[in-house]
Structure formats: structure tokens, C-alpha cells
Design an enzyme around this catalytic site. Structure first.
Site, PDB file in Angstrom:
ATOM      1  N   CYS A 397      -1.479  -1.035  -3.525  1.00 14.89           N
ATOM      2  CA  CYS A 397      -1.617  -1.856  -4.619  1.00 14.89           C
ATOM      3  C   CYS A 397      -1.969  -0.736  -5.744  1.00 14.89           C
ATOM      4  CB  CYS A 397      -2.970  -2.529  -4.250  1.00 14.89           C
ATOM      5  SG  CYS A 397      -4.311  -1.833  -3.513  1.00 14.89           S
ATOM      6  N   TRP A 401      -7.573   0.594  -1.783  1.00 17.01           N
ATOM      7  CA  TRP A 401      -8.473   0.333  -0.795  1.00 17.01           C
ATOM      8  C   TRP A 401      -9.055  -1.165  -0.856  1.00 17.01           C
ATOM      9  CZ3 TRP A 401     -10.395   4.771  -4.247  1.00 17.01           C
ATOM     10  CH2 TRP A 401     -10.795   4.261  -5.637  1.00 17.01           C
TER      11      TRP A 401
END
Length: 754
Positions: A397, A401
Site C-alpha cells: 500500500c 503496515w
């Protein structure tokens, strides 16, 4: 203990949303780490980290200023008409237990004030007491103990869990054992194409990655060092799952492409080696990899493109062969936080007599909460189907995380039956969330923030003849606007404030829309700063005789801290002043006021909660494929915010190692193991393994079209499935597992399909 202004309050009145028994009268104890309320047939423990936010609703504004002599003189001089206090029992008590005169009037006036508490596990409490001073002391104590300046002041560093032989502890997850179970390190099969590396020993390469990583065998550590520099936060692509069909799942962060379209040959070689890891050297590919191998970018396309302006972005597929890229369109942490806040608002705004489950079914579409859950499951389905037929998947992303952890962990849950057992599920969370650096402390807001504890502006009492005469004589009536809430005209003005940027709004370019949004954000911050300054200045004319003695409860106050970053004691007699020009001055302990909007919620987001909710959806869709039941998910969600165990504290393994979490705190899994040892059926799914035909299937595929509202999590009930049970007492567990819920028995069947 010096932060506890009052340790015990008798005859405190407590009510929570959904309690059919109404307001309860009991005793409140305030300890270092918990609020404890006891009443006949009821005992409620509430840890301070479980408090999401609280509002002190002050009693109605007085019609006469306090004398400059003593408070007793003010009580004697003030004529307070006995107002309705919201219940016959409270009124009768004030008339019978208190002598007629100032003390009885003061008790009746005090009961018009309250403390409204919103908890992380969607419990809404209202506290009232018969002395205003105690009301303020309770609120100040809650604020001081819930807002800490260092993690070691949380309950986890005081709580001790008994560890028995064979119990699950901090060493439950061992990377060598877990990856060896997948086949890594073997001399045959897919495992021979992967190797362990200690290049991150001492967290030298990437501070947020674990020390032991698994990478393609043909890639040297030198190449890894250069490849890491091309990824955000140095989170280079590493293996997180290896399927028996030799397909792999790797995770990373976004590449640092930037506006200049930068590239890294080492990163390209690393990705190429990952995609070719299942093919022997020199052999022809089994598939057309240009179509089948996938680089998953979890973000919306717009977000990925905009990130180029800050030097990041997404892969340029001209340089990455044998694969294609897919954008999943999962929104960022800020959108998810806003969606959850809308859900909470819908729950909190529900009337006491109406069914909260019905309301949520009606308002669920407006919150978009279930739509976000659906988007995540769509991405998981894409990954599972690709790996199941032998294709490699790289997932990232922005920083790798949050959304990345959701996708990789849920995909492994679908692909590997081991992770659907109780112990395997614990290993999965330790591997994908704890070791790979999900920021639990930031996302959950364990340390609290003073801005979450607000004081409402005192409201006008019902008009007395004298007040009516004042209004008739031209004195304006007292406003009832909350202290930290903008008036309707201010909100309307903010809604139309963007008219000056029409030239940007009308632009069809992506940059124009982004710039327009940024400028409106700046304007909103300026408006917030002006409103905050106005709030502080308006309160100088407040007639509340108590608020002046609590400067730390006034808006935009920042508590003092010492040089070690720990919370400093706050004196109940401390005071501060604000000059008429609006400048802030600090008190004698180093505290003071700040103007402008706080960023305390900027990094909080229900990321792990969404993971648990997606697991619940899979559990509902495949009820015979999971060894554990819904209660395990609910307990994990509670302790995600309880700050009782070190597992869900800290932001990465490096931070935990420095603070000595494994030595100074207990693991959540040791507590889970003890629960199972005491009751083997506590977390056991009775349907597990009942369907022999499904048990032969290793892989399960999520169905994004079938999403249920998780009523047990939000403490809601759907009458279309089961009659509403009577609420006799609050569910109470021992002090090592402090759980508060509005119902003594929650049924997992009380769900409504949206």
C-alpha cells in the site's frame, strides 16, 4: 496516586445505553489504572485506555456571579430554584436526604451535570453525582490517568500474568519454524528458491521489519541493501507466505518513484526473482506471467498518483516484466476512521426505546463501513484465487503496515488451514501484524490525548422571573452551544468557504482537485484556531464557580511534562491566566494553552478492528472451517484497546526490544492459553470439522456479496432474529480480563444481513 483527585465517590449514578434497568446508584472507585463501579448486583471495571473520549456536561449556567469571599457565602447567597433532574428518584432523594436550603439546592443543581463517556468497545456511559466538586474531580482524574506521556505508564507494565509450563508466551512465533513449515530452506520443492537472511539484524536495514527475513535465494544481501533504499521506510519486498503449489506472497511498501519517475535496477531484479522463484534455472515459464502474476497496490489509483508529489508513487510497469498491476481502491486510514465515527454516531444517537440493530441497518449505508469491509474482501479474493492457481502476488500500500497487513493475513487465513486453528491464528497475528511493524500504539491511541476530554459550555437554566426581566430589558439570553463545537452558522460558513477557490474546483485535472482540497484544509485549520481562541476568551466571563479552579480542563490546555517525557503531577490548586489579547500563558508546572486544531486523531484508525471484522465475515461464510469461535475475536478486540498486554502495544519490534516488552509485560497469548486451560470449550467452534467434504478443501474463498453486520461487536441486537434479552447485570470477568458490555448474554446469532 497524586493524580487521583478523588479516590471514592458514594451515591454516584451510572447509566449506559441499552440498559433497561435505568440509572443505577452505587460507589465509584478510581484507581491508578481502572474505574470500578459497584452497585447491588453489578460490578463494572473499566480501564482508562478503554475510554475513547469523554465530555463533562456542566450544570446550567448560574444567574449570579460568585462572591469574592468564600464558596459557602456564594451557596448561601445564590437562590437556585429546584429544577427537574431527569428522574423522580433523584428529586425525591435531594428533597429527603438534604436539608432545605442551599445544600439541597446545590445537590439538585449538581445532578443536572454529568460525565458522558464513549468507550472503544462501543459502550456509552453517563455518570452523575450530587456534588459538583466531585464531578469535576472525577473528570479531571480520568483525563490525567487516561492521557499518558510514555507507554510504560500503561497497565501492561503493571499487570503480571502467571506463566505455566507449556503456556504460550512471547516466543509463540518463531520465524525459522514457521517458514520451515512452509518449506523454506528445504533442498527440494519451492523452498529451495528461498533463503533466510539476517541482514536486518539489529534493525540496521529497516527499523520496522523483523530481524529475520526470507528472500529469493539468488538475490545477495548487497542487492537487498540497494533495493531497500528504493522502498518507503526501507520496507523492501520479502516473503510472507509460500503455498504448496510453489506460488508465493510477498509484501513491501510503495516504491519511491516521484515526479521524475525514478527507478531502481536492484528492486526490479528482486521483483523478477520473486516472480521466477518457482521455476528452475533456465526452464521455460509454466504460464504467461505478463497476465497472471500480480503486483497488488491496495490504494485507490488517485492516491497512488498523488503520492508522486511527495517522492513516492507506484511501480512503472514498463520496468517490471512478467506481471501486471491491480489497484484495489481500499481507502486510507483517515477515511476508515471517519466511517467508524459515523457508525458510532449512529449508535449513540439511537433513542433508548428504539432498537439499535434496526437503526444500524437503516444508517449502515450512510457510514460506508460495510462497503469498506467488502472492498477488503474483494482484494483478498483476488489474491487467494491468483495464488491458488500457482501465480505469485506482491502486495503493498503506502508504507506497508496497514492495508498490506490486512490483505496478507486474511489471504493466508483463506489459503492455509493451519491459520484457521486457535494457535495458528495467534501465530498469524504475531507474524503479519506484530513482527512486520503494524503501529498498534498510534492506530489505537493507547496513550490518549487531552483533546478527547472536553468540557461543554455551561447552558442557561430555565428562565426565572428575574432572567425574563433581564431579557425584556435587552440582556441577551445565554447561548447553549457546546464549548468545543462550532455553531450552525459557523458550519454553514465553512461549507461555503471554498467559493474563493472555484478556479481550482472547476479544474478537471487531478492536481487541481488535490490543491483545492489542501487549501480548504488550511482554511479549516485557521477557522479552528479562531474558534479555539474565542472559546478561551468567552469562558473568562463564565459564572461557573468551579471551572476557574480547574485550568487543565479548559479547552486547548496542554498538560505539563518533565524532561523525561513522563506525565507530571497536576496540582488541583494550580491556575493559569489568559491575557485579554488572547495570548496563552503557561502555569507554574509548565503546562499551558495552545491554539489551533490538534492532530491527536491524525494517526488513529480501526485497521486491526477491520481485520477482525473480516475474519468474522469469513467465519460466518465458512462456519465449519474455523476451530475458534466469535468469542475469541471479541476478546482480542477488547484487549486491543485495554493496554493490558504488551502484544498490542508498540509500533514495531525495534521499539518493543528497546523497551523490553517481553520482560516487562505479558503476552495476550498466555492469557488466551490460560482461558483454554480453564475451559477447553471457551473458544472452540462446535461446528469445526463437521462437514467432511469441506474439510478436504484446503482453500476457502471469501464472498464479498455476503456481508453481515457484526452486532455482537457493536453491542447491538436485531429483533428480526431473536427477541431482546433482559439486561440484568453487566458481564464481569476477573480483574485480569476487564470486560464491560451492556448485555449479560450476547448471542452470535443476533446479526442482520445488510
Amino acid at each position: 496516586m497524586d493524580l487521583i483527585r478523588v479516590a471514592k465517590v458514594d451515591r454516584l449514578r451510572l447509566k449506559w445505553a441499552g440498559d433497561d434497568n435505568g440509572e443505577r446508584i452505587g460507589t465509584l472507585h478510581l484507581t491508578t489504572h481502572h474505574l470500578i463501579f459497584t452497585a447491588p448486583g453489578l460490578e463494572l471495571w473499566l480501564g482508562y485506555p478503554m475510554i475513547h473520549s469523554a465530555v463533562l456536561v456542566r450544570p446550567p449556567r448560574l444567574q449570579q456571579r460568585r462572591d469574592t469571599t468564600t464558596f459557602d457565602d456564594w451557596v448561601t447567597a445564590t437562590a437556585l430554584p429546584p429544577p427537574p433532574v431527569g428522574g423522580e428518584d433523584a428529586s425525591s432523594y435531594c428533597e429527603s436526604e438534604n436539608s432545605s436550603g442551599s445544600s439541597g439546592k446545590l445537590a439538585a443543581w449538581a445532578l443536572e451535570g454529568s460525565i458522558k463517556i464513549r468507550c472503544h468497545h462501543f459502550l456509552f456511559l453517563t455518570l452523575r453525582c450530587e456534588e459538583v466538586r466531585q464531578l469535576y474531580d472525577v473528570f479531571a482524574t480520568m483525563k490525567h490517568l487516561a492521557c499518558v506521556h510514555s507507554v510504560d505508564r500503561l497497565y501492561a507494565f503493571s499487570h503480571r500474568e502467571e506463566t505455566e509450563e507449556g503456556a504460550w508466551t512471547w516466543g509463540l512465533y518463531n520465524p525459522y519454524e514457521e517458514y520451515a513449515r512452509m518449506g523454506v530452506g528445504s533442498t527440494s520443492g519451492a523452498g529451495q528458491f528461498w533463503r533466510f537472511t539476517d541482514i536486518n539484524r539489529g534493525f540496521a536495514l529497516c527499523p520496522t521489519y523483523p530481524p529475520t527475513l526470507v528472500v529469493p535465494a539468488k538475490i545477495s544481501d548487497t542487492t537487498l541493501t540497494y533495493a531497500a533504499k528504493y522502498r518507503s521506510k526501507c520496507r523492501l519486498p520479502v516473503l510472507c507466505y509460500l503455498h504448496p503449489n510453489q506460488a508465493s506472497m510477498t509484501r513491501s511498501s510503495q516504491p519511491m518513484v516521484g515526479l521524475k519517475q525514478a527507478r531502481s535496477v536492484q528492486d526490479e531484479k528482486l521483483i523478477e526473482a520473486i516472480l521466477a522463484s518457482s521455476e528452475p534455472q533456465g526452464s521455460a515459464p509454466r504460464f504467461n506471467y505478463d497476465r497472471n502474476n500480480i503486483i497488488i497496490d491496495a490504494r485507490p489509483t488517485t492516491n497512488a498518483v498523488v503520492n508522486r508529489a511527495v517522492g513516492a508513487g507506484s511501480e512503472n510497469m514498463e520496468h517490471y516484466k512478467r506481471c501486471r498491476k491491480v489497484y484495489l481502491g481500499i481507502d486510507n486510514i483517515h477515511v476508515m476512521r471517519d466511517a467508524l465515527n459515523k457508525v458510532v454516531d449512529a449508535i449513540e444517537s439511537t433513542g433508548e426505546d428504539s432498537d439499535r440493530g434496526v437503526v444500524m441497518r437503516i444508517q449502515g449505508a450512510k457510514t460506508n463501513w460495510l462497503r469498506h469491509i467488502e472492498n477488503i474482501l474483494v482484494g483478498v479474493k483476488t489474491i487467494v484465487q491468483a495464488i491458488d492457481i500457482g501465480h505469485h502476488v506482491v502486495v503493498h500500500c503506502s508504507d506497508g503496515w496497514d492495508r498490506t497487513a490486512q490483505l496478507t493475513s486474511l489471504a493466508q487465513l483463506c489459503l492455509d488451514p493451519y491459520y484457521r486453528t486457535i494457535k495458528g491464528f495467534a501465530v498469524l497475528i504475531e507474524k503479519e501484524w506484530v513482527s512486520f511493524g503494524h503501529q498498534f500504539t498510534l492506530r489505537c491511541g493507547h496513550m490518549g490525548h487531552p483533546d478527547r476530554f472536553k468540557v461543554s459550555r455551561a447552558q442557561a437554566k430555565r428562565r426565572t422571573p428575574q432572567a425574563a426581566a433581564d431579557v425584556a430589558g435587552g440582556t441577551p439570553p445565554v447561548t447553549t452551544a457546546p464549548l468545543d463545537e462550532e455553531s450552525g452558522s459557523d458550519r454553514a460558513e465553512d461549507a461555503n468557504s471554498g467559493s474563493g477557490y472555484d478556479f481550482l474546483q472547476t479544474s478537471t485535472s487531478m492536481f487541481g482537485r488535490f490543491a483545492s482540497k489542501a487549501l480548504r484544509g488550511v482554511q479549516s485549520r485557521i477557522s479552528s484556531a479562531i474558534q479555539a481562541a474565542s472559546d478561551n476568551l468567552d469562558d473568562l466571563e463564565d459564572l461557573d464557580p468551579f471551572l476557574a479552579d480547574y485550568p487543565d480542563l479548559q479547552p486547548n490546555y496542554v498538560p505539563a511534562s518533565n524532561t523525561n517525557g513522563k506525565q507530571q503531577q497536576q496540582s488541583s490548586n494550580s491556575s493559569s491566566s489568559i491575557s485579554s489579547s488572547g495570548n496563552a500563558s503557561s502555569n507554574s508546572h509548565g503546562g499551558g494553552f495552545k491554539f489551533g486544531r490538534s492532530k491527536h486523531d491524525h494517526e488513529t484508525s480501526p485497521v486491526f478492528q477491520q481485520f477482525l471484522e473480516c475474519v468474522y465475515q469469513l467465519w460466518v461464510q465458512h462456519p465449519t472451517m474455523f476451530e475458534f469461535n466469535e468469542e475469541l475475536l471479541l476478546d482480542l478486540f477488547y484487549h486491543l484497546h485495554s493496554a493490558q498486554f504488551g502484544t498490542f502495544l508498540g509500533n514495531n519490534m525495534n521499539e518493543r526490544a528497546v523497551a523490553g516488552y517481553s520482560q516487562n509485560t505479558a503476552s495476550i497469548w498466555s492469557w488466551v492459553w490460560r482461558q483454554i486451560a480453564n475451559d477447553a470449550d471457551k473458544y472452540l467452534n462446535p461446528l469445526f470439522g463437521k462437514d467432511e467434504q469441506q474439510q478436504q478443501q484446503r482453500v476457502i474463498v471469501p464472498d464479498p456479496s455476503f456481508i453481515q453486520y457484526w452486532s455482537a461487536l457493536f453491542s447491538c441486537h436485531d429483533p428480526t432474529l431473536k427477541a431482546k434479552p433482559e439486561i440484568d447485570t453487566v458481564k464481569t470477568v476477573d480483574s485480569n480480563n476487564v470486560w464491560a458490555t451492556a448485555s449479560a448474554s450476547q448471542s452470535s446469532d443476533a446479526n442482520s444481513v445488510v
